[in-house]
Structures are given as structure tokens and as C-alpha cells.
Write a protein that holds these residues in place. Structure first.
Motif, PDB file in Angstrom:
ATOM      1  N   LEU A   1      19.335  25.763 -34.056  1.00 55.40           N
ATOM      2  CA  LEU A   1      20.083  24.605 -33.559  1.00 55.40           C
ATOM      3  C   LEU A   1      19.456  24.007 -32.309  1.00 55.40           C
ATOM      4  N   ASP A   2      18.772  24.806 -31.528  1.00 56.28           N
ATOM      5  CA  ASP A   2      18.139  24.321 -30.303  1.00 56.28           C
ATOM      6  C   ASP A   2      16.977  23.367 -30.580  1.00 56.28           C
ATOM      7  N   ARG A   3      16.466  23.343 -31.795  1.00 56.50           N
ATOM      8  CA  ARG A   3      15.375  22.425 -32.148  1.00 56.50           C
ATOM      9  C   ARG A   3      15.899  21.096 -32.696  1.00 56.50           C
ATOM     10  N   LEU A   4      17.201  20.998 -32.869  1.00 59.45           N
ATOM     11  CA  LEU A   4      17.812  19.793 -33.433  1.00 59.45           C
ATOM     12  C   LEU A   4      18.483  18.976 -32.337  1.00 59.45           C
ATOM     13  N   VAL A   5      18.545  17.652 -32.534  1.00 59.86           N
ATOM     14  CA  VAL A   5      19.270  16.817 -31.579  1.00 59.86           C
ATOM     15  C   VAL A   5      20.765  17.129 -31.700  1.00 59.86           C
ATOM     16  N   GLY A   6      21.517  16.830 -30.646  1.00 60.92           N
ATOM     17  CA  GLY A   6      22.930  17.185 -30.570  1.00 60.92           C
ATOM     18  C   GLY A   6      23.766  16.874 -31.794  1.00 60.92           C
ATOM     19  N   PRO A   7      23.762  15.615 -32.290  1.00 57.29           N
ATOM     20  CA  PRO A   7      24.620  15.303 -33.432  1.00 57.29           C
ATOM     21  C   PRO A   7      24.258  16.091 -34.698  1.00 57.29           C
ATOM     22  N   VAL A   8      22.968  16.357 -34.892  1.00 55.32           N
ATOM     23  CA  VAL A   8      22.532  17.103 -36.080  1.00 55.32           C
ATOM     24  C   VAL A   8      22.917  18.566 -35.927  1.00 55.32           C
ATOM     25  N   ALA A   9      22.690  19.133 -34.757  1.00 62.91           N
ATOM     26  CA  ALA A   9      23.082  20.529 -34.502  1.00 62.91           C
ATOM     27  C   ALA A   9      24.584  20.705 -34.688  1.00 62.91           C
ATOM     28  N   ASP A  10      25.388  19.759 -34.195  1.00 62.27           N
ATOM     29  CA  ASP A  10      26.841  19.843 -34.363  1.00 62.27           C
ATOM     30  C   ASP A  10      27.241  19.788 -35.833  1.00 62.27           C
ATOM     31  N   ALA A  11      26.589  18.913 -36.607  1.00 67.59           N
ATOM     32  CA  ALA A  11      26.902  18.803 -38.032  1.00 67.59           C
ATOM     33  C   ALA A  11      26.567  20.101 -38.769  1.00 67.59           C
ATOM     34  N   VAL A  12      25.449  20.709 -38.425  1.00 64.55           N
ATOM     35  CA  VAL A  12      25.068  21.981 -39.059  1.00 64.55           C
ATOM     36  C   VAL A  12      26.041  23.083 -38.630  1.00 64.55           C
ATOM     37  N   ARG A  13      26.377  23.113 -37.363  1.00 62.74           N
ATOM     38  CA  ARG A  13      27.291  24.128 -36.815  1.00 62.74           C
ATOM     39  C   ARG A  13      28.654  24.066 -37.507  1.00 62.74           C
ATOM     40  N   HIS A  14      29.106  22.862 -37.847  1.00 62.95           N
ATOM     41  CA  HIS A  14      30.438  22.682 -38.440  1.00 62.95           C
ATOM     42  C   HIS A  14      30.374  22.355 -39.931  1.00 62.95           C
ATOM     43  N   TRP A  15      29.260  22.672 -40.565  1.00 61.36           N
ATOM     44  CA  TRP A  15      29.052  22.358 -41.988  1.00 61.36           C
ATOM     45  C   TRP A  15      30.155  23.002 -42.820  1.00 61.36           C
TER      46      TRP A  15
ATOM     47  N   THR B   1      19.039   3.896 -33.087  1.00 64.38           N
ATOM     48  CA  THR B   1      18.839   5.095 -32.272  1.00 64.38           C
ATOM     49  C   THR B   1      19.986   5.305 -31.288  1.00 64.38           C
ATOM     50  N   GLY B   2      20.471   4.220 -30.708  1.00 61.08           N
ATOM     51  CA  GLY B   2      21.564   4.330 -29.745  1.00 61.08           C
ATOM     52  C   GLY B   2      22.854   4.823 -30.363  1.00 61.08           C
ATOM     53  N   GLU B   3      23.178   4.345 -31.546  1.00 62.85           N
ATOM     54  CA  GLU B   3      24.428   4.725 -32.209  1.00 62.85           C
ATOM     55  C   GLU B   3      24.368   6.119 -32.832  1.00 62.85           C
ATOM     56  N   THR B   4      23.175   6.551 -33.265  1.00 63.04           N
ATOM     57  CA  THR B   4      23.053   7.851 -33.930  1.00 63.04           C
ATOM     58  C   THR B   4      22.708   8.985 -32.978  1.00 63.04           C
ATOM     59  N   GLY B   5      22.088   8.672 -31.835  1.00 62.28           N
ATOM     60  CA  GLY B   5      21.605   9.713 -30.936  1.00 62.28           C
ATOM     61  C   GLY B   5      20.361  10.402 -31.472  1.00 62.28           C
ATOM     62  N   MET B   6      19.665   9.708 -32.386  1.00 58.91           N
ATOM     63  CA  MET B   6      18.467  10.272 -33.018  1.00 58.91           C
ATOM     64  C   MET B   6      17.257   9.407 -32.689  1.00 58.91           C
ATOM     65  N   GLU B   7      16.070   9.973 -32.901  1.00 61.72           N
ATOM     66  CA  GLU B   7      14.835   9.252 -32.638  1.00 61.72           C
ATOM     67  C   GLU B   7      14.470   8.355 -33.813  1.00 61.72           C
ATOM     68  N   TYR B   8      13.893   7.208 -33.488  1.00 63.11           N
ATOM     69  CA  TYR B   8      13.413   6.302 -34.527  1.00 63.11           C
ATOM     70  C   TYR B   8      12.321   7.015 -35.321  1.00 63.11           C
ATOM     71  N   GLY B   9      12.398   6.934 -36.620  1.00 66.47           N
ATOM     72  CA  GLY B   9      11.449   7.627 -37.484  1.00 66.47           C
ATOM     73  C   GLY B   9      11.909   9.026 -37.849  1.00 66.47           C
ATOM     74  N   GLY B  10      13.045   9.448 -37.304  1.00 64.94           N
ATOM     75  CA  GLY B  10      13.559  10.774 -37.613  1.00 64.94           C
ATOM     76  C   GLY B  10      15.026  10.766 -37.997  1.00 64.94           C
ATOM     77  N   ILE B  11      15.605   9.582 -38.172  1.00 66.19           N
ATOM     78  CA  ILE B  11      17.034   9.482 -38.470  1.00 66.19           C
ATOM     79  C   ILE B  11      17.340  10.203 -39.776  1.00 66.19           C
ATOM     80  N   THR B  12      18.411  10.970 -39.737  1.00 62.39           N
ATOM     81  CA  THR B  12      18.829  11.774 -40.885  1.00 62.39           C
ATOM     82  C   THR B  12      20.300  11.486 -41.188  1.00 62.39           C
ATOM     83  N   PRO B  13      20.724  11.680 -42.433  1.00 64.25           N
ATOM     84  CA  PRO B  13      22.143  11.485 -42.740  1.00 64.25           C
ATOM     85  C   PRO B  13      23.022  12.641 -42.261  1.00 64.25           C
ATOM     86  N   VAL B  14      22.414  13.740 -41.836  1.00 67.42           N
ATOM     87  CA  VAL B  14      23.160  14.896 -41.341  1.00 67.42           C
ATOM     88  C   VAL B  14      23.462  14.649 -39.864  1.00 67.42           C
ATOM     89  N   GLY B  15      24.747  14.454 -39.540  1.00 66.65           N
ATOM     90  CA  GLY B  15      25.126  14.270 -38.141  1.00 66.65           C
ATOM     91  C   GLY B  15      25.333  12.833 -37.713  1.00 66.65           C
TER      92      GLY B  15
END
Length: 185
Positions: A18-32, A119-133
Motif C-alpha cells: 500500500l505504501d507504493r500506491l497513491v492515497g485513493p488507490v491504497a484506500d480502495a485496496v484496503r477497503h476492497w 489529476t486534481g479530482e482523482t489525486g492520481m498522476e497523469y498517465g497513471g490514472i486507474t479506475p481503482v480508487g
């Protein structure tokens, strides 16, 4: 652990890194909470220098060309109202923004969201946006071809690293809608 697709040195179950993932993605995985266990979502390190699709598949495996998906943020507008959604399609296709997306969102006009909005709304990097989180309440439009694959490579929320996700897990994402023809050649 060996990755189920691609030629990656190592794949790690997402809950174990989880430490390698951005906050919203880590939270989604944590609460999957889907039928697909979170441990089946895998994280692989990638080099951002090889992000271009042609170079990426040359380096990490040609099989990935047919097993990769892109997640893009779209904006739908009707009257003075605007809404955001995510679209997930195979990387060999493009999103039918003016057809399937516009109709699904009930929008008069639909277009790709500006980079700073995505990027602002998702909290993710451009080119790395994922549907998880993605933010709560966002429609996640998923092409049926993505759901049909055993594993799919998608962004991890940042440019360094990708997620390998069982295709059927995309249908279990919050607010997911599986659509035929969302991705067009």
C-alpha cells in the motif's frame, strides 16, 4: 510472485504494498469488498521511461498489447451542469466519447476532462490514472471486453508502477457500468 501476464521481475499483491500506491488507490485496496479478493490485484514496478505503449510492450511483453486498458476521465455537460466519469477501455481501442459515453451520462456534450481536472479530482498522476480508487459517486464506464479478460494491466495511480487486475473485478468497482461498444477500433 510471478505476474500472470507480461514479463515483470516481480508482482506483489496490492494489499502488501500500500505504501507504493497513491492515497485513493491504497484506500480502495484496503477497503476492497468485491467477490474477487484484494490479494488477486497485483502491483508491478515499471519504469516511466518506457511508458509509451510501443516501448512498454517491447520491454515488458508483447502479450500486454492485447491485455492492457486505459482509464480516462471524461466530462459530460447538460445545461449548466457538468459531471465527471471514468472510462476503461482496452488500449487497442479508443473511448466512444460522443456516442456511448454521451448517451450513458445523459449529456448534451461529452469530452475528455482537462489534465489538471483529471489529476486534481482523482489525486492520481497523469498517465497513471486507474479506475481503482476514484472519487465516490463517479460513474465508472467499463468496456465489456475488459471484463472478459482473465487479467488486465492498468495504471496504479502513478506513472511508476501498474496494477494487474482480474477482468471481472472491474465490474465490481463502485458505480461501475459494463457497456458493449464503449471502446471502438
Amino acid at each position: 510472485m510471478r505476474a500472470p501476464i507480461g514479463d515483470f521481475d516481480h508482482a506483489t499483491p496490492a494489499p502488501a504494498c500500500l505504501d507504493r500506491l497513491v492515497g485513493p488507490v491504497a484506500d480502495a485496496v484496503r477497503h476492497w469488498g468485491g467477490a474477487v479478493p484484494a490479494e488477486q490485484i497485483l502491483y508491478v514496478e515499471t519504469d516511466p521511461r518506457w511508458a509509451d505503449t510501443a516501448v512498454f510492450v517491447e520491454h515488458y511483453g508483447r502479450d500486454l498489447l492485447e491485455r492492457s486498458a486505459n482509464c480516462v476521465v471524461v466530462a459530460g455537460k447538460r445545461g449548466g451542469e457538468s459531471s465527471l466519469a471514468a472510462c476503461v477501455v482496452l488500449s487497442t481501442t479508443r473511448v466512444d466519447v460522443n456516442g456511448v459515453v454521451r448517451r450513458q451520462l445523459g449529456a448534451r456534450k461529452a469530452s475528455f476532462a482537462p489534465m489538471d481536472t483529471a489529476t486534481g479530482e482523482t489525486g492520481m498522476e497523469y498517465g497513471g490514472i486507474t479506475p481503482v480508487g476514484l472519487p465516490a459517486g463517479w460513474p465508472v464506464l467499463v468496456d465489456s471486453a475488459v471484463v472478459d479478460l482473465p487479467y488486465v494491466l492498468v495504471g496504479s495511480g502513478r506513472r511508476r508502477g501498474k496494477l494487474l487486475v482480474p477482468g471481472k473485478a472491474f465490474a465490481e468497482l463502485p458505480d461501475a457500468v459494463v457497456l458493449e461498444g464503449l471502446g471502438i477500433a
